[in-house]
Design a protein around this motif. Structure first.
Motif, PDB file in Angstrom:
ATOM      1  N   PRO A   1      10.305   2.225 -10.611  1.00  0.00           N
ATOM      2  CA  PRO A   1       9.609   1.001 -11.045  1.00  0.00           C
ATOM      3  C   PRO A   1       9.194   0.134  -9.854  1.00  0.00           C
ATOM      4  CG  PRO A   1      11.612   1.355 -12.327  1.00  0.00           C
ATOM      5  CD  PRO A   1      11.634   2.367 -11.218  1.00  0.00           C
ATOM      6  N   VAL A   2       7.986  -0.351  -9.913  1.00  0.00           N
ATOM      7  CA  VAL A   2       7.491  -1.181  -8.817  1.00  0.00           C
ATOM      8  C   VAL A   2       7.429  -2.644  -9.247  1.00  0.00           C
ATOM      9  CG1 VAL A   2       6.141   0.590  -7.663  1.00  0.00           C
ATOM     10  CG2 VAL A   2       5.101  -0.690  -9.541  1.00  0.00           C
ATOM     11  N   ASN A   3       7.414  -3.480  -8.243  1.00  0.00           N
ATOM     12  CA  ASN A   3       7.227  -4.911  -8.456  1.00  0.00           C
ATOM     13  C   ASN A   3       5.715  -5.172  -8.466  1.00  0.00           C
ATOM     14  OD1 ASN A   3       6.796  -7.621  -8.097  1.00  0.00           O
ATOM     15  ND2 ASN A   3       8.516  -7.894  -6.675  1.00  0.00           N
ATOM     16  N   GLY A   4       5.186  -5.365  -9.637  1.00  0.00           N
ATOM     17  CA  GLY A   4       3.737  -5.464  -9.803  1.00  0.00           C
ATOM     18  C   GLY A   4       3.097  -6.565  -8.985  1.00  0.00           C
ATOM     19  N   ASP A   5       3.828  -7.648  -8.814  1.00  0.00           N
ATOM     20  CA  ASP A   5       3.252  -8.773  -8.072  1.00  0.00           C
ATOM     21  C   ASP A   5       2.943  -8.408  -6.628  1.00  0.00           C
ATOM     22  OD1 ASP A   5       3.632 -10.125 -10.347  1.00  0.00           O
ATOM     23  OD2 ASP A   5       5.247 -11.430  -9.635  1.00  0.00           O
ATOM     24  N   THR A   6       3.645  -7.411  -6.116  1.00  0.00           N
ATOM     25  CA  THR A   6       3.505  -7.111  -4.689  1.00  0.00           C
ATOM     26  C   THR A   6       2.435  -6.057  -4.411  1.00  0.00           C
ATOM     27  OG1 THR A   6       5.147  -5.335  -4.780  1.00  0.00           O
ATOM     28  CG2 THR A   6       5.965  -7.573  -4.319  1.00  0.00           C
ATOM     29  N   LEU A   7       1.881  -5.458  -5.441  1.00  0.00           N
ATOM     30  CA  LEU A   7       1.014  -4.280  -5.211  1.00  0.00           C
ATOM     31  C   LEU A   7      -0.346  -4.636  -4.609  1.00  0.00           C
ATOM     32  CD1 LEU A   7       1.671  -2.192  -8.438  1.00  0.00           C
ATOM     33  CD2 LEU A   7       2.610  -1.828  -6.155  1.00  0.00           C
TER      34      LEU A   7
END
Lengths: 497, 281
Positions: free
Chosen positions: A410-416
């Motif tokens: 899972p990724v941190n969407g805000d950082t993409l």
């Protein structure tokens, strides 16, 4: 699909440390045999777990499990590939021939050097390297033959039948004062099958047949997990950026010089054909190694084994010029195999010259290096299958209108902060190509509830274009770990239906 | 629906545009360092030498980097760096000048670091002078060596002295032949009238001496070449249904068959085992 609501704890994003790759996958040196010029031409693991390596000056050594090296063969002419063939035998591709090396006396050293196939031409030009063999699911061996380079002429005495097709005659092509390099064509094919992929069935016993044309300097040849023949090539004339071809029988893969060996060829000098004609004839690469950004000189493919978790069955390639490997994850779209490339092990600690790749039974990746006086290196390094992979883009899936990017965790969407672009390269006789027809593609991304799939809708997908999806250097996972290799280059040959 | 902070972040990313000059050191490491070391000629000249040539000549530096020429003998062609753009190339130049300041040039490697004497017997395939490109050089016990051409399947060259020096070939990418380290005593030129042959490889005996297998006009040859005093003897075992006709030169004596001038004819029975001895000075 939920928009970013699930980024519960967003650690302050920071760029991945410079050596994040090396930290995640430590690179160790493998000692090579003493007093050997340890530029690696071929490398393979044997069924019993020992490692066989062919070196630049023609030695073949076997590394025992305890790390000691025993010499198996010597005196080969620039071996550039090696595979096992039964209990006490190896098959190597050397500059002049495909050779089976067998120990029939049980002394651990080959005494029989049997020529399996030497039915191709040699002009004596330095650039006529011979790559492979790769063993296909059909039990045939596949080899790839380099074109000659106008960096020099040919020997007075050649092997094979001279082709009269070309601007320069044989005298003008002969190395020395009379050599008319300007007339040669940047890379040329004046003796049989240079620039072709050949198929030698029955474990190399033959009879050999021409399998595909259109190659320039195809150093990387191998089969993927599903038995597709992969052959890559080096940026140069007719190669705007290095391509990865999924090669089918009878295909023409882009570099015209070898077309003269097509059975029944009657269209004269292929270098003189209109580009539109060649463009129609050629099959498109399923992936492109972006020059400078990914790779200037791609090398051998190797298929990730199960120990690499989500990367299993994907392909990793070496790269000569830069300290980096390249990963490829493909998919079939409308009957065409295509996909995305990603930087892999993008760390100075790897160093450059990454030429031959082999996975051990335990899943460790061994990388053998060479330079042959070009940019490169020597020696062997080892990268064990990591206990825990770093956060990576797992693969990219083409949608009818956009892309789906799958992450390994899972990724941190805000950082993409994804930025999508497309561009392509020119198909022409000139060496290399700038990126052309570059466009930024606006998109409104959305992340799946589990944080592992990002959807990037686009208004239009164009065939023949590379679609670059780049994330911020500070992109990270929900656990705060950095996203390594935060860029994907998807080569769209066919649109999704 | 896109969160506002995301949009704001985009402008803060700082991806350099291609037309802007980037960090010269990084660009040098990415694009030049593989071939140019600060203080030693490797693939290309050192940064010390480049600085000497171009410290006061940015325009000429750009000319070179965009369109490199062939200048030094025995080195590869430098690939064009035009894709980097002039601004980046000038940043690299600044870095090259800075990085070489105060350094002293180390000598380039000019001698084969892996040089060794031949393990006699020894077989080494490499480009060789005055033969076809599929050459096999063999050092025999004693002081004789020979070159067998796997293209036309003929013994082509015999020499006395040391074996070969392959450094010119091995240090580069194949743009050189091995050098014969002795006195050539016997050599056959190319013969374009010779019927094509098919090479089948070789087998080493316990001593390490190769026996070559090949086929010409339906005849299956096995040939082992060994020293015989100061001469060289070629031992043949040939399987053939037809009489075997060989062309031999004046220095060669046959153990069997009928000789007419340079033509030697052997019956299939005689061909099963015979020798040709090459008399050497």
């Amino acid at each position: 699909m939920i928009l970013f609501a699930l980024t519960l704890f967003a650690a302050a994003p920071k760029a991945a440390p410079a050596d994040a790759w090396a930290e995640a996958m430590p690179i160790t040196k493998v000692e090579t045999p003493a007093k050997v010029d340890d530029q690696v031409g071929g490398m393979t693991f044997l069924d019993d777990g020992r490692l066989a390596v062919a070196f630049h000056r023609g030695e073949v050594f076997i590394r025992e499990k305890d790390g000691t090296w025993n010499q198996f063969a010597e005196g080969l002419h620039e071996p550039l590939g090696i595979i096992q063939d039964g209990k006490n035998a190896l098959i190597v591709m050397q500059r002049p021939e495909l050779t089976r090396l067998e120990d029939t006396t049980g002394k651990g050293k080959a005494n029989v050097y049997r020529t399996l196939w030497d039915g191709f031409g040699m002009s004596g030009n330095y650039h006529e390297f011979a790559f492979g063999p790769a063993r296909g699911p059909d039990g045939a061996l596949y080899v790839a033959l380099n074109l000659a380079s106008a960096g020099d002429g040919v020997f007075k005495e050649i092997r094979g039948t001279w082709s009269e097709i070309g601007k320069a005659n044989r005298e003008q092509m002969t190395a020395g004062k009379g050599f008319k390099g300007a007339l040669a064509g940047r890379m040329y094919s004046r003796v049989p099958y240079r620039g072709c992929v050949m198929r030698i069935p029955n474990d190399g016993k033959g009879p050999a047949e021409l399998y595909a044309t259109g190659f320039r300097s195809p150093d990387g040849i191998g089969f993927d997990a599903d038995g597709r023949l992969m052959v890559n090539d080096n940026q140069g004339d007719w190669r705007g950026s290095s391509p990865l071809h999924f090669v089918t029988k009878g295909s023409f893969n882009g570099h015209p010089a070898s077309l003269v060996w097509t059975p029944g060829w009657n269209q004269g000098d292929p270098l003189e054909l209109p580009i539109e004609t060649l463009e129609k004839m050629r099959s498109q690469p399923g992936g492109i190694f972006i020059h400078v950004d990914l790779s200037n000189s791609p090398t051998q493919p190797a298929v990730f084994p199960a120990q690499w978790g989500p990367l299993a069955k994907q392909v990793v390639f070496g790269e000569m010029n830069v300290a980096r490997l390249v990963r490829f994850a493909g998919e079939e779209v409308q009957g065409v195999y295509q996909g995305a490339m990603f930087p892999f092990l993008d760390t100075k600690e790897l160093r450059n010259g990454n030429h031959r790749l082999a996975f051990s039974p335990e899943g460790a990746l061994l990388v053998g290096k060479t330079h042959l006086s070009w940019a490169g290196n020597n020696g062997i390094v080892q990268i064990n299958a990591p206990q825990k992979l770093p956060l990576l883009i797992e693969r990219v899936h083409l949608l009818k209108q956009g892309f789906e990017v799958h992450f390994t965790e899972p990724v941190n969407g805000d950082t993409l902060q994804p930025i999508v672009k497309r561009f392509r390269y020119k198909y022409h006789a000139i060496y290399g190509s700038p990126k052309i027809d570059t466009d930024d593609l606006p998109t409104t991304p959305s992340l799946s509830a589990d944080g592992r799939t990002l959807t990037l809708p686009l208004t239009e997908i164009r065939e023949g274009f590379i679609h670059e999806i780049r994330f911020a250097k500070t992109a990270c996972g929900q656990d705060g770990r950095p996203l390594l290799g935060p860029v994907a280059y998807y080569q769209v040959v066919k649109q999704a239906p | 629906m896109l969160p506002l902070r995301w949009i704001l972040c985009l402008s803060a990313l700082g991806f350099a545009l291609p037309s802007q000059a980037q960090d010269g050191k990084l660009l040098y490491e990415q694009n030049c360092a593989a071939c140019h070391l600060p203080d030693q000629m490797v693939v290309g000249p050192s940064l010390i030498e480049i600085t000497k040539l171009y410290q006061k000549k940015p325009k000429e530096f750009l000319q070179w980097a965009n369109k490199p020429q062939k200048k030094r003998p025995g080195v590869i062609d430098m690939p064009s760096m035009a894709h980097l753009g002039d601004a980046n190339l000038l940043a690299i130049r600044d870095y090259m000048i800075k990085a070489s300041a105060g350094l002293k040039e180390k000598p380039a490697v000019t001698k084969d670091p892996f040089e060794r004497v031949a393990r006699r017997p020894e077989v080494q395939r490499i480009f060789m002078p005055d033969v076809g490109p599929a050459a096999i050089a063999v050092a025999l016990p004693g002081d004789l060596s020979y070159c067998f051409d796997a293209g036309d399947c003929r013994l082509r060259t015999i020499w006395r002295g040391d074996f070969i020096n392959g450094w010119l070939y091995w240090k580069s990418n194949g743009k050189a032949t091995g050098v014969i380290m002795g006195k050539v005593l016997w050599h056959l030129p190319e013969d374009t009238t010779l019927p094509a042959a098919k090479f089948h490889g070789y087998e080493l005996n316990d001593a390490g001496i190769p026996t070559f297998s090949y086929e010409r006009q339906g005849a299956q040859f096995e040939e082992t070449i060994e020293p015989a005093g100061k001469n060289l003897v070629r031992r043949f075992k040939v399987t053939t249904a037809q009489p075997l006709v060989l062309t031999i030169d004046n220095d060669t004596q046959a153990s069997a068959g009928t000789r007419q001038g340079n033509k030697l004819t052997l019956t299939p029975e005689q061909a099963k085992s015979f020798t040709l001895t090459v008399t050497l000075s």
